[in-house]
Design an enzyme around this catalytic site. Structure first.
Site, short mmCIF file in Angstrom:
data_model
loop_
_atom_site.label_atom_id
_atom_site.label_comp_id
_atom_site.label_asym_id
_atom_site.label_seq_id
_atom_site.Cartn_x
_atom_site.Cartn_y
_atom_site.Cartn_z
N ASP A 149 -58.76 -57.85 -70.65
CA ASP A 149 -59.88 -57.48 -69.06
C ASP A 149 -60.44 -55.63 -69.47
O ASP A 149 -59.33 -55.15 -70.03
CB ASP A 149 -59.46 -58.10 -68.09
CG ASP A 149 -59.68 -57.44 -67.03
OD1 ASP A 149 -60.85 -57.42 -66.50
OD2 ASP A 149 -59.22 -57.02 -66.31
N LYS A 154 -69.20 -60.74 -60.59
CA LYS A 154 -69.41 -60.01 -59.21
C LYS A 154 -69.70 -61.09 -58.12
O LYS A 154 -69.64 -61.18 -56.92
CB LYS A 154 -69.98 -58.56 -59.42
CG LYS A 154 -68.91 -58.02 -60.03
CD LYS A 154 -67.57 -58.24 -59.95
CE LYS A 154 -66.27 -56.85 -60.74
NZ LYS A 154 -65.41 -57.32 -60.75
#
Ligand SMILES: *Cc1c(COP(=O)(O)O)cnc(C)c1O
Length: 621
Positions: free
Chosen positions: A2, A43
């Site tokens: 990540d 997001k």
């Protein structure tokens, strides 16, 4: 790998500030915790998740006098991006140890792929900023490249395609959020969480360094527990532990595949156990901690008494290290006093073993011997007891595993009780698989072990004892380690504590096995299954030309002996061929006839016996 919170941006702060400022603009106050919880998602999904929380949606409705819509979400996302882009380049610094660790892994031939909750446009900034500070990956996939971001697995799959990785077992996913962990779980790769610098910790590097040890320990253990609960295979303190973790995974990949074993054990113990029983051993236990003594040992002791007697007041149980024989030896050596005399009724190898134990221990004994294919006869037992009043104790085996013959407890026990003798029953291979009314039959000591009908793994045995009888045995034992009374007293006083090192993993597996016995419907249900196994086996083998050794009325549902079909029969060849087809059977154990045995007990079902019969048919042709 990540990105934010794992590789760069210690504590994952860049999106946090942008979210909070964006929501402020909408007159909505969001807490740090509310903002961090969905971290790792794309997001726009992250914004939607925050809006869905009751506190936030109420603030929105209160201010705008309507519910939020998807149009709001898109508009908020645009504003969020503006804030994020303005600061993003300042949050691209690699987290300590990341660069060195990944350089080292890359030098070992490991490829570094990456996934993120950032969009492709955001990643352009972050990737460039990180590269300037020495952090590079071999591949980058963003939610823009695939049908869905986290927690869906697609970004990982795209990395596997791009980097030509042929199996998810060869991939580790490293991340700092619960969404990261779930992405790894969904992809079927090894999912690894990192605690320090993570979104879940939510501390800056300076805060982390200044945090007092108690608070830090508490925070870390909460994060670890959350990550494991989300499905993490490993949770590491920091990325520096990753190479060692990968070594461990490689060792696990090189081990034998442990599915149900490569063959079924059709043997009277150790026998085929369930996957869950084997898996339950993957934890280490402390022998004096209450998690073990209270949570595992005491629970087992109570359940055993309840299984044997239906209640728990007049009986107790003792667990003892070693195999079943150790428990038989401990019981005989402790129960029979120096001036006592033991009558052993024997119709097989385990009855004979009791004679040998008595002789080794110098116990005064007499033996009532029967043929191995003959049940212990009630009238002979009665005669023997009437003839010798000096006998104080009587012992025999319930199911003689030598042949599979069942001795009639219901008639034998009342005779012993009528003569008021102490009664010891070796129910090693039957307890848990055949209902036995221990209290109703007046059995003083019932002996069994972990790896028979309870379907645990080998390593200890147990005795169900009438408490009053056991209490008279103090100081009688002829051995220190096999002193049943002392073992019992220590367990009673210590709340489940064993005298000497206990086989913790085996005991834990036994606790799981007991739960599975309950789930199956108890001893009666298990008895039915074993009977069905035995009937299918026996009928099927007969039709294939094999004759059982025992007449049907004496045959137990535990194990079945078959005679060799003819002079040319080679057990060794038969055994090896069956083993190659996935079944392990047992040789015979008696002197008067050539036999082999097939166990009916364990985590095996009628369909396994139908498969076995197909295999026998195939190798007999
Ligand atoms: C299995 C068994 C034992 C004990 O054998 P160990 O090998 O010591 O576990 C004793 N009696 C009977 C009837 C058994 O089946």
């Amino acid at each position: 790998m990540d990105w934010a919170g794992t590789a760069v941006d210690y504590g994952c702060f860049a999106p946090l500030h942008a979210f909070i400022r964006m929501f402020e603009e909408y007159h909505i106050n969001v807490t740090l915790e509310e903002t961090r919880r969905p971290m790792g998602l794309p997001k726009i999904d992250h914004i939607r998740e925050i809006l869905k929380t009751q506190r936030v949606s109420e603030q929105f409705s209160a201010h705008y006098r309507r519910a939020w819509t998807e149009t709001d979400v898109r508009e908020m996302n645009a504003k969020f991006e503006t804030y994020l882009f303005a600061t993003l380049k300042d949050f691209a610094s690699p987290i300590p140890r990341v660069v060195e660790t990944l350089d080292r892994l890359r030098a070992e031939g490991i490829k570094i792929g990456s996934t993120t909750g950032y969009t492709a446009a955001m990643m352009e900034i972050v990737r460039k900023g990180a590269a300037e500070q020495g952090y590079n990956v071999d591949n980058l996939v963003t939610p823009n490249d695939v049908p869905a971001g986290r927690p869906a697995p697609y970004m990982i799959y795209k990395n596997m395609l791009d980097l030509k990785i042929d199996s998810p077992r060869k991939v580790v996913k490293v991340g700092d959020t619960l969404a990261d962990i779930r992405e790894g779980v969904h992809a079927g790769v090894w999912s690894i969480g990192i605690v320090e610098g993570s979104n879940e910790m939510g501390l800056t590097e300076a805060e982390f360094a200044a945090c007092d040890p108690t608070t830090l320990a508490r925070l870390k253990s909460r994060v670890k527990a959350d990550m494991y609960a989300a499905g993490a295979d490993y949770v590491l303190n920091n990325i520096g532990e990753l190479p060692q973790c990968i070594d461990d995974i490689n060792r696990r990949l090189n081990m034998q595949p442990d599915v149900r074993g490569r063959y079924l054990l059709l043997t009277p113990g150790p026998l085929t156990t369930s996957h869950a029983v084997k898996e339950s051993m993957l934890q280490d236990w402390c022998t004096w901690d209450e998690d073990y003594n209270q949570g595992v040992v005491s629970v087992i002791r109570e359940k055993l008494v309840r299984l044997a007697t239906g209640k728990t007041d007049m009986y107790t149980s003792i667990l003892l290290q070693g195999s079943g024989t150790y428990c038989v030896e401990a019981t005989l050596g402790c129960a029979v006093p120096r001036d006592g005399k033991l009558l052993i009724a024997a119709n097989g190898a385990y009855g004979k073993r009791m004679v040998e134990i008595a002789d080794r221990l110098g116990i005064n004994r007499t033996v009532l011997t029967f043929q191995e294919t003959e049940q212990v006869a009630p009238e002979k037992l009665e005669e023997a007891l009437a003839a010798d009043p000096s006998i104080t104790h009587v012992s025999f085996v319930h199911c003689e595993t030598t042949t599979g013959i069942l001795n009639p407890l219901d008639t034998l026990c009342p005779i012993v009780k009528r003569f008021e003798k102490t009664l010891i029953v070796d129910a090693m291979s039957s307890f848990g698989g055949i209902p036995i009314d221990t209290a109703g039959l007046g059995i003083d000591f019932l002996v069994s072990s972990a790896n028979k009908c309870i379907q645990g793994v080998p390593g200890f045995g147990f005795v169900i004892a009438r408490t009053e009888t056991l209490k008279t045995c103090q100081g009688q034992a002829r051995s220190l380690s096999l002193d049943l009374f002392d073992q019992w007293e220590t367990m009673e006083k210590g709340g489940g504590k064993w005298r000497f090192t206990s086989p913790t993993h085996v005991v834990r597996a036994f606790a799981q096995a007991l739960c599975e016995l309950e789930a199956e419907g108890g001893i009666a249900a298990r008895h039915e299954r074993y009977k069905q196994n035995q009937r299918i086996l026996s009928e099927g083998m007969r039709s294939l030309g094999f004759r059982p050794l025992l007449p049907d009325p004496a045959q137990s549902p535990i194990i079945t002996s078959f005679l060799y079909p003819d002079k040319n029969f080679s057990f060794k060849t038969f055994y090896n061929r069956l083993k190659a087809l996935g079944f392990v059977i047992y040789p015979g154990k008696i002197s008067q006839a050539d036999t082999f045995r097939i166990g009916n007990i364990g985590d095996v079902r009628p369909e396994d016996f139908r498969d076995l019969l197909d295999a026998v048919r195939a190798i007999s042709e």
